[in-house]
Scaffold this motif. Structure first.
Motif, PDB file in Angstrom:
ATOM      1  N   GLU A 182      73.922  -6.053 102.911  1.00  0.00           N
ATOM      2  CA  GLU A 182      74.478  -6.896 101.695  1.00  0.00           C
ATOM      3  C   GLU A 182      73.523  -7.716 101.211  1.00  0.00           C
ATOM      4  O   GLU A 182      73.502  -8.081 100.110  1.00  0.00           O
ATOM      5  CB  GLU A 182      75.728  -7.837 102.253  1.00  0.00           C
ATOM      6  CG  GLU A 182      77.087  -6.782 102.703  1.00  0.00           C
ATOM      7  CD  GLU A 182      76.887  -6.632 104.195  1.00  0.00           C
ATOM      8  OE1 GLU A 182      77.928  -6.303 104.676  1.00  0.00           O
ATOM      9  OE2 GLU A 182      75.765  -6.476 104.915  1.00  0.00           O
ATOM     10  N   VAL A 183      72.571  -8.425 102.390  1.00  0.00           N
ATOM     11  CA  VAL A 183      71.386  -9.413 101.776  1.00  0.00           C
ATOM     12  C   VAL A 183      70.425  -8.593 100.972  1.00  0.00           C
ATOM     13  O   VAL A 183      70.024  -9.042  99.873  1.00  0.00           O
ATOM     14  CB  VAL A 183      70.928 -10.102 102.809  1.00  0.00           C
ATOM     15  CG1 VAL A 183      69.807 -10.945 102.543  1.00  0.00           C
ATOM     16  CG2 VAL A 183      71.866 -11.012 103.523  1.00  0.00           C
ATOM     17  N   VAL A 184      69.952  -7.428 101.477  1.00  0.00           N
ATOM     18  CA  VAL A 184      68.836  -6.889 100.915  1.00  0.00           C
ATOM     19  C   VAL A 184      69.226  -6.096  99.611  1.00  0.00           C
ATOM     20  O   VAL A 184      68.697  -6.224  98.617  1.00  0.00           O
ATOM     21  CB  VAL A 184      68.235  -5.888 101.849  1.00  0.00           C
ATOM     22  CG1 VAL A 184      67.176  -5.152 101.197  1.00  0.00           C
ATOM     23  CG2 VAL A 184      67.632  -6.645 103.160  1.00  0.00           C
ATOM     24  N   GLY A 185      70.576  -5.570  99.507  1.00  0.00           N
ATOM     25  CA  GLY A 185      71.223  -4.864  98.541  1.00  0.00           C
ATOM     26  C   GLY A 185      71.012  -6.011  97.357  1.00  0.00           C
ATOM     27  O   GLY A 185      71.101  -5.520  96.099  1.00  0.00           O
ATOM     28  N   SER A 186      71.736  -7.185  97.550  1.00  0.00           N
ATOM     29  CA  SER A 186      72.039  -8.018  96.512  1.00  0.00           C
ATOM     30  C   SER A 186      70.827  -8.440  95.841  1.00  0.00           C
ATOM     31  O   SER A 186      70.580  -8.361  94.674  1.00  0.00           O
ATOM     32  CB  SER A 186      72.744  -9.088  96.836  1.00  0.00           C
ATOM     33  OG  SER A 186      73.733  -8.906  97.585  1.00  0.00           O
ATOM     34  N   ARG A 190      66.022  -6.851  82.451  1.00  0.00           N
ATOM     35  CA  ARG A 190      66.195  -8.008  81.163  1.00  0.00           C
ATOM     36  C   ARG A 190      65.025  -8.011  80.486  1.00  0.00           C
ATOM     37  O   ARG A 190      64.602  -8.531  79.358  1.00  0.00           O
ATOM     38  CB  ARG A 190      66.816  -9.009  81.667  1.00  0.00           C
ATOM     39  CG  ARG A 190      68.365  -8.975  82.080  1.00  0.00           C
ATOM     40  CD  ARG A 190      68.837 -10.000  82.365  1.00  0.00           C
ATOM     41  NE  ARG A 190      69.174 -11.084  81.206  1.00  0.00           N
ATOM     42  CZ  ARG A 190      69.457 -12.199  81.167  1.00  0.00           C
ATOM     43  NH1 ARG A 190      69.638 -12.744  82.470  1.00  0.00           N
ATOM     44  NH2 ARG A 190      69.538 -13.060  80.080  1.00  0.00           N
ATOM     45  N   HIS A 191      63.826  -7.964  81.235  1.00  0.00           N
ATOM     46  CA  HIS A 191      62.265  -8.163  80.826  1.00  0.00           C
ATOM     47  C   HIS A 191      61.692  -6.890  80.193  1.00  0.00           C
ATOM     48  O   HIS A 191      60.426  -6.907  80.074  1.00  0.00           O
ATOM     49  CB  HIS A 191      61.556  -8.936  81.751  1.00  0.00           C
ATOM     50  CG  HIS A 191      61.917 -10.260  82.133  1.00  0.00           C
ATOM     51  ND1 HIS A 191      62.598 -10.888  82.960  1.00  0.00           N
ATOM     52  CD2 HIS A 191      61.577 -11.480  81.417  1.00  0.00           C
ATOM     53  CE1 HIS A 191      62.776 -12.136  83.003  1.00  0.00           C
ATOM     54  NE2 HIS A 191      62.049 -12.416  82.004  1.00  0.00           N
ATOM     55  N   ARG A 192      62.575  -5.966  80.166  1.00  0.00           N
ATOM     56  CA  ARG A 192      62.436  -4.762  79.765  1.00  0.00           C
ATOM     57  C   ARG A 192      61.032  -3.988  80.383  1.00  0.00           C
ATOM     58  O   ARG A 192      60.218  -3.517  79.911  1.00  0.00           O
ATOM     59  CB  ARG A 192      61.980  -4.698  78.249  1.00  0.00           C
ATOM     60  CG  ARG A 192      62.981  -4.961  77.467  1.00  0.00           C
ATOM     61  CD  ARG A 192      62.612  -5.205  75.722  1.00  0.00           C
ATOM     62  NE  ARG A 192      63.647  -5.173  74.797  1.00  0.00           N
ATOM     63  CZ  ARG A 192      64.940  -5.909  74.961  1.00  0.00           C
ATOM     64  NH1 ARG A 192      65.446  -6.632  76.154  1.00  0.00           N
ATOM     65  NH2 ARG A 192      65.713  -6.071  73.795  1.00  0.00           N
ATOM     66  N   VAL A 209      66.837  -7.945  91.551  1.00  0.00           N
ATOM     67  CA  VAL A 209      65.369  -7.802  90.860  1.00  0.00           C
ATOM     68  C   VAL A 209      65.258  -6.724  89.944  1.00  0.00           C
ATOM     69  O   VAL A 209      64.709  -7.074  88.955  1.00  0.00           O
ATOM     70  CB  VAL A 209      64.462  -7.543  92.025  1.00  0.00           C
ATOM     71  CG1 VAL A 209      63.119  -6.868  91.389  1.00  0.00           C
ATOM     72  CG2 VAL A 209      63.946  -8.711  92.997  1.00  0.00           C
ATOM     73  N   ALA A 210      66.313  -5.754  90.153  1.00  0.00           N
ATOM     74  CA  ALA A 210      66.245  -4.640  89.238  1.00  0.00           C
ATOM     75  C   ALA A 210      66.807  -5.186  87.840  1.00  0.00           C
ATOM     76  O   ALA A 210      66.214  -5.010  86.410  1.00  0.00           O
ATOM     77  CB  ALA A 210      67.224  -3.542  89.775  1.00  0.00           C
ATOM     78  N   VAL A 211      67.987  -5.930  87.780  1.00  0.00           N
ATOM     79  CA  VAL A 211      68.375  -6.653  86.600  1.00  0.00           C
ATOM     80  C   VAL A 211      67.573  -7.684  85.914  1.00  0.00           C
ATOM     81  O   VAL A 211      67.297  -7.323  84.541  1.00  0.00           O
ATOM     82  CB  VAL A 211      69.965  -7.248  87.148  1.00  0.00           C
ATOM     83  CG1 VAL A 211      70.302  -8.061  85.904  1.00  0.00           C
ATOM     84  CG2 VAL A 211      70.799  -6.338  87.339  1.00  0.00           C
ATOM     85  N   VAL A 263      62.811   0.547  90.331  1.00  0.00           N
ATOM     86  CA  VAL A 263      62.153   0.759  91.789  1.00  0.00           C
ATOM     87  C   VAL A 263      62.844  -0.116  92.804  1.00  0.00           C
ATOM     88  O   VAL A 263      63.277   0.638  93.831  1.00  0.00           O
ATOM     89  CB  VAL A 263      60.606   0.354  91.693  1.00  0.00           C
ATOM     90  CG1 VAL A 263      59.888   0.346  93.103  1.00  0.00           C
ATOM     91  CG2 VAL A 263      59.913   1.135  90.680  1.00  0.00           C
ATOM     92  N   PRO A 264      63.358  -1.136  92.668  1.00  0.00           N
ATOM     93  CA  PRO A 264      64.098  -1.873  93.723  1.00  0.00           C
ATOM     94  C   PRO A 264      65.289  -0.900  94.112  1.00  0.00           C
ATOM     95  O   PRO A 264      65.973  -0.840  95.367  1.00  0.00           O
ATOM     96  CB  PRO A 264      64.430  -3.020  93.154  1.00  0.00           C
ATOM     97  CG  PRO A 264      63.480  -3.594  92.087  1.00  0.00           C
ATOM     98  CD  PRO A 264      63.048  -2.152  91.659  1.00  0.00           C
ATOM     99  N   LEU A 265      65.891  -0.417  93.157  1.00  0.00           N
ATOM    100  CA  LEU A 265      67.142   0.543  93.462  1.00  0.00           C
ATOM    101  C   LEU A 265      66.783   1.548  94.318  1.00  0.00           C
ATOM    102  O   LEU A 265      67.824   2.514  94.746  1.00  0.00           O
ATOM    103  CB  LEU A 265      67.916   0.997  92.113  1.00  0.00           C
ATOM    104  CG  LEU A 265      68.079  -0.345  91.228  1.00  0.00           C
ATOM    105  CD1 LEU A 265      68.968   0.511  90.016  1.00  0.00           C
ATOM    106  CD2 LEU A 265      69.248  -1.205  92.080  1.00  0.00           C
ATOM    107  N   GLY A 266      65.450   2.036  94.550  1.00  0.00           N
ATOM    108  CA  GLY A 266      65.062   3.033  95.585  1.00  0.00           C
ATOM    109  C   GLY A 266      65.766   2.875  96.743  1.00  0.00           C
ATOM    110  O   GLY A 266      65.844   3.696  97.759  1.00  0.00           O
ATOM    111  N   LEU A 267      66.234   1.541  96.942  1.00  0.00           N
ATOM    112  CA  LEU A 267      66.760   1.327  98.370  1.00  0.00           C
ATOM    113  C   LEU A 267      67.907   2.063  98.895  1.00  0.00           C
ATOM    114  O   LEU A 267      68.085   2.252  99.864  1.00  0.00           O
ATOM    115  CB  LEU A 267      67.231  -0.213  98.290  1.00  0.00           C
ATOM    116  CG  LEU A 267      67.915  -0.736  99.538  1.00  0.00           C
ATOM    117  CD1 LEU A 267      66.661  -0.992 100.745  1.00  0.00           C
ATOM    118  CD2 LEU A 267      68.403  -2.314  99.144  1.00  0.00           C
ATOM    119  N   ALA A 268      68.750   2.443  97.624  1.00  0.00           N
ATOM    120  CA  ALA A 268      69.749   3.362  98.208  1.00  0.00           C
ATOM    121  C   ALA A 268      69.420   4.701  98.709  1.00  0.00           C
ATOM    122  O   ALA A 268      69.821   5.063  99.432  1.00  0.00           O
ATOM    123  CB  ALA A 268      70.367   3.822  96.669  1.00  0.00           C
TER     124      ALA A 268
END
Length: 185
Positions: free
Chosen positions: A56-60, A71-73, A65-67, A79-84
């Protein structure tokens, strides 16, 4: 790409050795050494550190970071979503490789916050270590901070008898290799 491939090959090789019980004696000996100091404050400190590796902590953090990157295009927003992928491989490993966690009577964990508890799975690889190794590497933390954080997480997981040493090494190899692949894409 070479380091990523080597780390992934090492992970697969370690998984094979663990699957055939090749490290049981060494795992127990190292766990006994790491658990030799036994102070209440160490139990509390180690348990607090492990909260930082919870899904829950690392996923959040990864999602945040991905969001922010999106937002900064930034082109690397995903890349952080590679956690999945790390979590998926972790679950497969814990389902396929029969490596029971250390005996309950050795446990020193103190539960501060109730987190989701996965169904009873085996121990290889350590998800805490895999997740923090992935995130620290994927986010490009300074090497000294990355190594320090992953090493402390690994030591706490063994000290608390939540994992064997081979589990935490496997977690590190998994998280590190997937992060390197993600960063290169």
């Amino acid at each position: 790409m070479k380091r990523a491939t080597l780390a992934l090959v090492a992970f697969v090789a370690l998984a094979a050795v663990v699957a055939f019980y090749g490290l049981d004696t060494l795992d127990r000996a190292v766990l006994d050494v790491i658990q030799r100091p036994h102070e209440d404050w160490l139990d509390y400190a180690a348990s607090l550190v492990t909260v930082l590796g919870q899904s829950e902590v690392v996923g959040s953090l990864a999602l945040g970071v991905a969001v922010a990157r999106l937002r900064h295009r930034r082109r690397d927003w995903w890349v952080p979503l590679g956690l999945a992928l790390v979590v998926a491989i972790e679950v497969v490993g814990k389902t396929v490789i029969a490596q029971a966690a250390p005996p309950d009577e050795l446990s020193r964990s103190i539960e501060f916050i109730e987190f989701l508890q996965p169904p009873s799975l085996d121990a290889f690889p350590s998800g805490h270590v895999a997740r923090v190794a992935f995130l620290a590497t994927a986010l490009g933390w300074p090497r000294w901070l990355n190594v320090s954080f992953v090493l402390v997480m690994a030591l706490t997981r063994v000290y608390l008898a939540e994992h064997w040493p081979s589990d935490v090494v496997g977690g590190w190899l998994l998280g590190y290799s997937i992060a390197l692949f993600a960063k290169r894409s």
